[in-house]
Design a protein around this motif. Structure first.
Motif, mmCIF file in Angstrom:
data_model
loop_
_atom_site.group_PDB
_atom_site.id
_atom_site.type_symbol
_atom_site.label_atom_id
_atom_site.label_comp_id
_atom_site.label_asym_id
_atom_site.label_seq_id
_atom_site.Cartn_x
_atom_site.Cartn_y
_atom_site.Cartn_z
ATOM 1 N N HIS A 265 -24.731 103.099 118.740
ATOM 2 C CA HIS A 265 -23.350 103.128 119.223
ATOM 3 C C HIS A 265 -22.913 101.836 119.910
ATOM 4 O O HIS A 265 -21.801 101.358 119.703
ATOM 5 C CB HIS A 265 -23.172 104.282 120.214
ATOM 6 C CG HIS A 265 -23.118 105.621 119.564
ATOM 7 N ND1 HIS A 265 -23.182 106.794 120.274
ATOM 8 C CD2 HIS A 265 -23.013 105.988 118.262
ATOM 9 C CE1 HIS A 265 -23.115 107.816 119.448
ATOM 10 N NE2 HIS A 265 -23.019 107.353 118.223
ATOM 11 N N SER B 64 -22.639 103.741 108.401
ATOM 12 C CA SER B 64 -21.748 103.104 109.366
ATOM 13 C C SER B 64 -22.467 102.010 110.134
ATOM 14 O O SER B 64 -23.700 101.898 110.101
ATOM 15 C CB SER B 64 -21.191 104.151 110.337
ATOM 16 O OG SER B 64 -22.249 104.716 111.089
ATOM 17 N N THR C 211 -13.580 107.262 118.153
ATOM 18 C CA THR C 211 -13.559 107.088 116.698
ATOM 19 C C THR C 211 -12.964 108.307 116.014
ATOM 20 O O THR C 211 -12.183 108.187 115.067
ATOM 21 C CB THR C 211 -14.987 106.852 116.181
ATOM 22 O OG1 THR C 211 -15.562 105.737 116.867
ATOM 23 C CG2 THR C 211 -14.989 106.574 114.692
ATOM 24 N N GLU C 212 -13.321 109.495 116.479
ATOM 25 C CA GLU C 212 -12.803 110.726 115.876
ATOM 26 C C GLU C 212 -11.290 110.817 116.020
ATOM 27 O O GLU C 212 -10.583 111.174 115.069
ATOM 28 C CB GLU C 212 -13.478 111.932 116.521
ATOM 29 C CG GLU C 212 -13.083 113.259 115.899
ATOM 30 C CD GLU C 212 -13.797 114.435 116.529
ATOM 31 O OE1 GLU C 212 -13.307 115.569 116.384
ATOM 32 O OE2 GLU C 212 -14.849 114.221 117.173
ATOM 33 N N GLU D 157 -20.341 111.697 116.345
ATOM 34 C CA GLU D 157 -19.255 110.722 116.255
ATOM 35 C C GLU D 157 -18.554 110.563 117.603
ATOM 36 O O GLU D 157 -18.135 111.545 118.210
ATOM 37 C CB GLU D 157 -18.244 111.196 115.216
ATOM 38 C CG GLU D 157 -17.074 110.253 115.029
ATOM 39 C CD GLU D 157 -16.116 110.749 113.960
ATOM 40 O OE1 GLU D 157 -15.235 109.976 113.582
ATOM 41 O OE2 GLU D 157 -16.262 111.897 113.510
ATOM 42 N N HIS E 278 -19.706 108.345 111.967
ATOM 43 C CA HIS E 278 -19.244 107.445 113.015
ATOM 44 C C HIS E 278 -18.303 106.393 112.452
ATOM 45 O O HIS E 278 -17.704 105.656 113.207
ATOM 46 C CB HIS E 278 -20.433 106.793 113.707
ATOM 47 C CG HIS E 278 -21.282 107.803 114.418
ATOM 48 N ND1 HIS E 278 -22.276 107.444 115.277
ATOM 49 C CD2 HIS E 278 -21.276 109.150 114.391
ATOM 50 C CE1 HIS E 278 -22.859 108.523 115.752
ATOM 51 N NE2 HIS E 278 -22.266 109.569 115.226
ATOM 52 N N SER F 51 -22.997 113.477 111.869
ATOM 53 C CA SER F 51 -21.590 113.245 112.131
ATOM 54 C C SER F 51 -21.214 111.824 111.741
ATOM 55 O O SER F 51 -21.939 110.875 112.016
ATOM 56 C CB SER F 51 -21.296 113.465 113.620
ATOM 57 O OG SER F 51 -21.614 114.785 113.998
ATOM 58 N N VAL G 4 -22.577 108.302 106.235
ATOM 59 C CA VAL G 4 -21.246 108.888 106.105
ATOM 60 C C VAL G 4 -21.028 109.204 104.631
ATOM 61 O O VAL G 4 -21.267 108.356 103.770
ATOM 62 C CB VAL G 4 -20.155 107.914 106.601
ATOM 63 C CG1 VAL G 4 -18.778 108.556 106.482
ATOM 64 C CG2 VAL G 4 -20.427 107.477 108.025
#
Length: 664
Positions: A293, A113, A532-533, A528, A33, A31, A119
């Motif tokens: 994260h 990221s 952020t999404e 993610e 990020h 996913s 990504v």
């Protein structure tokens, strides 16, 4: 005892295999990020003159290689003329060749990221007018495929190893110091160290292929490994290996010099080992916090220490739980796990849960940002599953605390009973009289016994030379048999305690849930964040609104029949806002009776036959039963598009149906 342990052990092993399989089979592309929030030219735009460069703007800083941003002409040839560079903040650009001809160009990007996750993506723009293109606009497979699955399993193994290493050692030092001499606990802690070390080396080798090509053949590419060592993630993995070297020395002292000390001597060494072990464990936890994260986004200066505390609390609770389970089942009868040790772990576990709740609330707020993100984002949905598992785990832990209290009460009762029996024997008059009256008889017996012994000794002295070796071996064998019998009796007596049996069952249930919880946590760290999404969706929506007015959603219904058993149904498409540029696509499959139909595969293709554009393939993501979705579906120009849907209902049964729709 072996028969009672075996089914539970098999269950736990099967659960571990199932979790590993789930991680491998469900591993798709990682996913993103960091999200693409803007581009120039914009997605789906038609420009009159050829631009001098293509620039992309992301939601956070990213790492990009020289070939991480490419522009391909309609024939698939490179249209960019140099390496990608950071031109300002979170915007990156690549120069283009001069004099580019008209047509549709494809921009592909592959970056890493700030929180270490790859990504990738692709989109198209046109110069002069759209044209047919031989380049697929599908995203590259960064972080996916076999390499992505192996990398995900390595992450799971590294978390599991850390929990066993840190939690098992903490259990020995804080709860049961006699456990330093228990072989089963030693194997548990050493296994955690081996698993974490092997997983770290594995991740270091996979990292280059994971963030670039996704090919197994690139795992041993030394150039890629050199590039990885220069990144933040590579530095974190190398630091973890150095800390594990210190961890090996800690384990050697804990199960070597510390175990050989007497109880009084252990007190001073316990403090030193506790401080050293905490420093090593905190450093290992920081190797995650400083590269994932917590290291980026909102309040990283607060988030990283909080993340370290969170990981340490997880290790103290779940790792200690595994150590407690091992001690309950495999502790030798000579040094059984006492009720005081179980009570101390109960207090440690309670403190760990309080820490987890406090740090978890902060992390949830930081990563989600809104209540709606719990249900609207994949991160929020996984977090809800994790919270549910934690609630179940706490409920089982509460039952374990009750069994612990009963075990402590029974231990006190047994101890007081023994003291009463000893006192009764010591103060018994009959016992004193019998001792006195039996004195003369004993003296006589000893006198006659001496005579008989001397006679036997004279007879046996002749054959002493020949039978001495055989008698000593026989005596040693009998001693071993007696010791084994006594050990078995003590173990059987200990295992017959209903309170200990109940505690075993509840701790085993806790450990089982903990295995699943660890798997969900591993998936959560590679997903993610909801904040952020949602920010990326807002930025994409704003960019789409700026590129042109919406024309309204399009809904299409198509019946299908694959010809096989249970092969009939209806597929419905929702395209919103059905305009040039990015669109949101939802696909629903239903049975003839209107119920959701979860077919194995759904694929789409868009073709503008009047301009000879396409087919442009789209592979939507499976959301839930009978529902698939894809965001950012690019429509390069307005017209009557043919939308073909391929539905597969079994390994061999599939059909393609199509309809035309005006888009733009």
């Amino acid at each position: 005892m072996t028969q009672s342990i075996a089914p539970r052990l098999r269950t736990l092993v099967l659960l571990l295999v199932a979790v590993a399989g789930a991680l491998l089979t469900s591993a798709g592309p990682a996913s993103a990020h960091a999200a693409l929030t803007g581009s120039d030219p914009q997605q789906g735009a038609v420009v009159e003159k050829a631009p001098t460069q293509v620039s992309l703007t992301f939601s956070e800083p990213v790492s990009i290689s020289d070939a991480g941003l490419r522009v391909l002409d309609p024939k698939g040839e490179r249209a960019d003329s140099g390496a990608a560079t950071n031109i300002s903040g979170t915007t990156y650009a690549v120069p283009l060749h001069s004099g580019l001809p008209d047509g549709t160009y494809t921009v592909t990007y592959q970056v890493v990221s700030a929180d270490s996750h790859p990504v990738s993506g692709a989109y198209t723009f046109s110069i002069g007018a759209p044209s047919a293109t031989s380049v697929s606009a599908e995203a590259q497979n960064a972080g996916g495929g076999v390499v992505g699955a192996l990398y995900g399993f390595g992450r799971y193994a590294s978390y599991a190893g850390f929990i066993l290493l840190a939690g098992g050692a903490a259990f020995v030092l804080a709860c049961w110091q006699h456990g330093s001499g228990v072989r089963a606990l030693q194997r548990l802690v050493v296994s955690g160290w081996v698993a974490l070390t092997a997983a770290t080396l594995w991740l270091l080798l996979l990292r280059g292929a994971y963030t670039t090509s996704g090919k197994l053949g690139d795992i041993f590419d030394l150039d890629l490994l050199g590039d990885v060592l220069q990144t933040k993630t590579g530095a974190a993995l190398v630091s973890r290996l150095l800390l594990l070297a210190a961890g090996a020395l800690f384990i050697a002292v804990l199960f070597g010099a510390y175990d050989k000390r007497e109880d009084d001597e252990k007190r001073d060494l316990t403090f030193g080992l506790s401080v050293g072990g905490f420093v090593v464990a905190a450093g290992l936890a920081a190797s995650w916090a400083m590269a994932e994260h917590a290291s980026t986004g909102l309040q990283p200066g607060i988030a990283m220490p909080v993340d370290i505390l969170h990981l340490l609390a997880v290790a103290g609770w779940l790792g200690g739980l595994c150590a407690l389970l091992v001690a309950l089942y495999w502790a030798p009868a000579e040094t059984p796990l006492d009720a005081d040790a179980v009570g101390r772990f109960s207090r440690v576990a309670f403190g760990s849960v309080v820490t987890l709740v406090a740090t978890g609330i902060y992390q949830s707020w930081r990563q989600l940002g809104s209540w709606g993100a719990f249900t609207d984002t994949r991160y929020g949905q996984l977090l809800l599953v994790k919270l549910g598992l934690v609630v179940v785990l706490v409920g089982i832990a509460w039952m374990s605390r009750r069994w612990t209290a009963r075990l402590a009460e029974s231990a006190v009762a047994v101890g007081s009973g023994k003291r009463e029996k000893v006192g009764a024997r010591a103060g018994s008059p009959a016992g004193g009289r019998s001792g006195k009256s039996g004195g003369g008889t004993a003296e006589k017996g000893r006198g006659s016994g001496k005579d008989r012994t001397s006679e036997k000794g004279e007879k046996a002295e002749k054959g002493a030379g020949s039978g001495k070796g055989a008698d000593s071996k026989r005596a040693a064998q009998l001693a071993r048999q007696r010791a084994a019998t006594e050990t078995a009796k003590r173990r059987q007596l200990r295992n017959a305690d209903p309170n200990r049996f109940g505690l075993r069952r509840s701790v085993f249930a806790e450990t089982t849930v903990a295995v699943v919880l660890l798997a969900v946590t591993t998936m959560l760290t590679s997903t993610e964040p909801g904040r952020t999404e949602e920010d990326a969706k807002a930025a994409t929506s704003a960019a789409a609104d700026a590129s042109g007015p919406a024309t309204g959603a399009v809904t299409l219904d198509m019946t299908f029949d694959t010809g096989g058993e249970d092969g009939k149904g209806v597929v419905r498409l929702d395209i919103d806002p059905a305009r040039v540029g990015g669109n949101e696509l939802h696909v629903y499959a239903e049975r003839p009776n209107g119920r959701a139909f979860d077919v194995p595969e759904v694929k789409l293709a868009f073709t503008l036959e009047s301009k000879d554009i396409g087919p442009l393939p789209v592979v939507p993501d499976h959301i839930t039963t009978g529902h698939w979705s894809a965001s950012g579906v690019q429509i390069p120009m307005a017209g009557e598009w043919k939308i073909a849907v391929t539905v597969r209902t079994s390994d061999i049964d599939q059909v393609t149906v199509s309809k035309n729709a005006q888009i733009g």
